[in-house]
Design a protein around this motif. Sequence first.
Motif, PDB file in Angstrom:
ATOM      1  N   TYR A  83       0.808  -1.043   0.159  1.00  0.00           N
ATOM      2  CA  TYR A  83       0.025  -0.052   0.019  1.00  0.00           C
ATOM      3  C   TYR A  83       0.911   1.156   0.063  1.00  0.00           C
ATOM      4  N   TYR A  84       0.742   1.892  -1.019  1.00  0.00           N
ATOM      5  CA  TYR A  84       1.763   3.174  -1.380  1.00  0.00           C
ATOM      6  C   TYR A  84       3.346   2.832  -1.152  1.00  0.00           C
ATOM      7  N   ALA A  85       3.637   1.691  -1.422  1.00  0.00           N
ATOM      8  CA  ALA A  85       5.020   1.417  -1.209  1.00  0.00           C
ATOM      9  C   ALA A  85       5.847   1.991  -2.432  1.00  0.00           C
ATOM     10  N   GLY A  86       7.249   2.419  -2.244  1.00  0.00           N
ATOM     11  CA  GLY A  86       7.823   2.860  -3.088  1.00  0.00           C
ATOM     12  C   GLY A  86       8.487   1.560  -3.760  1.00  0.00           C
ATOM     13  N   ALA A  87       9.309   2.099  -5.006  1.00  0.00           N
ATOM     14  CA  ALA A  87       9.881   1.122  -5.855  1.00  0.00           C
ATOM     15  C   ALA A  87      10.834  -0.007  -5.219  1.00  0.00           C
ATOM     16  N   GLY A  88      11.594   0.414  -4.130  1.00  0.00           N
ATOM     17  CA  GLY A  88      12.394  -0.277  -3.532  1.00  0.00           C
ATOM     18  C   GLY A  88      11.606  -1.244  -2.637  1.00  0.00           C
ATOM     19  N   GLU A  89      10.650  -0.851  -1.939  1.00  0.00           N
ATOM     20  CA  GLU A  89       9.757  -1.812  -1.190  1.00  0.00           C
ATOM     21  C   GLU A  89       8.857  -2.824  -1.969  1.00  0.00           C
ATOM     22  N   LEU A  90       8.770  -2.438  -3.179  1.00  0.00           N
ATOM     23  CA  LEU A  90       7.906  -3.257  -4.015  1.00  0.00           C
ATOM     24  C   LEU A  90       8.797  -4.228  -4.452  1.00  0.00           C
ATOM     25  N   LEU A  91      10.101  -3.737  -4.989  1.00  0.00           N
ATOM     26  CA  LEU A  91      11.169  -4.591  -5.177  1.00  0.00           C
ATOM     27  C   LEU A  91      11.539  -5.908  -4.404  1.00  0.00           C
ATOM     28  N   GLU A  92      11.382  -5.360  -2.896  1.00  0.00           N
ATOM     29  CA  GLU A  92      11.823  -6.324  -1.820  1.00  0.00           C
ATOM     30  C   GLU A  92      10.607  -7.455  -1.816  1.00  0.00           C
ATOM     31  N   LEU A  93       9.433  -6.798  -2.118  1.00  0.00           N
ATOM     32  CA  LEU A  93       8.481  -7.914  -1.779  1.00  0.00           C
ATOM     33  C   LEU A  93       8.480  -9.018  -3.001  1.00  0.00           C
ATOM     34  N   ILE A  94       8.887  -8.523  -4.229  1.00  0.00           N
ATOM     35  CA  ILE A  94       8.964  -9.227  -5.510  1.00  0.00           C
ATOM     36  C   ILE A  94      10.183 -10.460  -5.176  1.00  0.00           C
ATOM     37  N   ARG A  95      11.137  -9.990  -4.710  1.00  0.00           N
ATOM     38  CA  ARG A  95      12.407 -10.615  -4.227  1.00  0.00           C
ATOM     39  C   ARG A  95      12.015 -11.942  -3.317  1.00  0.00           C
ATOM     40  N   SER A  96      11.060 -11.710  -2.551  1.00  0.00           N
ATOM     41  CA  SER A  96      10.417 -12.802  -1.501  1.00  0.00           C
ATOM     42  C   SER A  96       9.765 -13.892  -2.211  1.00  0.00           C
ATOM     43  N   LEU A  97       9.364 -13.822  -3.493  1.00  0.00           N
ATOM     44  CA  LEU A  97       8.339 -14.583  -4.080  1.00  0.00           C
ATOM     45  C   LEU A  97       9.312 -16.007  -4.148  1.00  0.00           C
ATOM     46  N   PRO A  98       8.514 -17.006  -3.860  1.00  0.00           N
ATOM     47  CA  PRO A  98       8.949 -18.363  -4.097  1.00  0.00           C
ATOM     48  C   PRO A  98       9.738 -18.631  -5.750  1.00  0.00           C
ATOM     49  N   GLU A  99      10.889 -19.101  -5.715  1.00  0.00           N
ATOM     50  CA  GLU A  99      11.750 -19.251  -7.004  1.00  0.00           C
ATOM     51  C   GLU A  99      10.873 -20.157  -7.817  1.00  0.00           C
ATOM     52  N   ASP A 100      10.035 -20.998  -7.447  1.00  0.00           N
ATOM     53  CA  ASP A 100       9.531 -21.944  -8.558  1.00  0.00           C
ATOM     54  C   ASP A 100       8.393 -21.484  -9.303  1.00  0.00           C
ATOM     55  N   GLY A 101       7.941 -20.102  -8.995  1.00  0.00           N
ATOM     56  CA  GLY A 101       7.054 -19.441 -10.017  1.00  0.00           C
ATOM     57  C   GLY A 101       7.576 -18.797 -11.121  1.00  0.00           C
ATOM     58  N   PRO A 102       7.150 -19.415 -12.120  1.00  0.00           N
ATOM     59  CA  PRO A 102       7.704 -18.574 -13.349  1.00  0.00           C
ATOM     60  C   PRO A 102       7.051 -17.317 -13.797  1.00  0.00           C
ATOM     61  N   SER A 103       5.871 -17.015 -13.169  1.00  0.00           N
ATOM     62  CA  SER A 103       5.401 -15.607 -13.655  1.00  0.00           C
ATOM     63  C   SER A 103       4.575 -14.965 -12.398  1.00  0.00           C
ATOM     64  N   ALA A 104       4.559 -13.968 -12.206  1.00  0.00           N
ATOM     65  CA  ALA A 104       3.921 -13.054 -11.153  1.00  0.00           C
ATOM     66  C   ALA A 104       3.480 -11.803 -11.701  1.00  0.00           C
ATOM     67  N   VAL A 105       2.252 -11.182 -10.784  1.00  0.00           N
ATOM     68  CA  VAL A 105       1.751 -10.168 -11.188  1.00  0.00           C
ATOM     69  C   VAL A 105       1.742  -9.497  -9.911  1.00  0.00           C
TER      70      VAL A 105
END
Length: 169
Positions: A83-105
């Motif tokens: 919620y109103y995250a900056g680019a860096g905060e969103l990037l950190e959330l993406i970095r925490s995704l499970p590695e086996d997922g080939p596609s994310a939104v």
Amino acid sequence: MVKTLVLVRHAKAANPEGVPDHERPLSEQGRRDAPEVGRWLQSAGTAPQVALVSSAARTQETFQLLAGELATAPEARFTDEAYYAGAGELLELIRSLPEDGPSAVVVAHNPGISSLANALDDGESTVEDTTRLRTGMPTSSLAMFRVSTEWSALDPGTARLTAFAVARG
């Protein structure tokens, strides 16, 4: 493994008097546009397995309407951190995704989502609308990237923009 990342700015929100920002619903236009995002993804053959979605009402509603247009809805992770995250905060959330997922939104807000899209782009895209992305992402827009790293290694300038669209219903 090549991955696909789709960044989506929520559809147009209403601004009813007395409703806190976090609880603002989509406007009528937003409710028409959000399914178009899903139809665009479906026609592009993109099937995200996981979704990171801001906890705001307008982003959750955008996600539900776009997911309803996909053959298989992604696993949704609603988070206050987007919620109103900056680019860096969103990037950190993406970095925490499970590695086996080939596609994310990711469904989030400006200016963070636009800033992240511009930061991730490696500058080598041949997408005609790259210039439009540079000026910001309007509501119901999406930027799709090819990612050649693990989610945990995603850094600015390491993804290739493969599509940019503004979905209108």
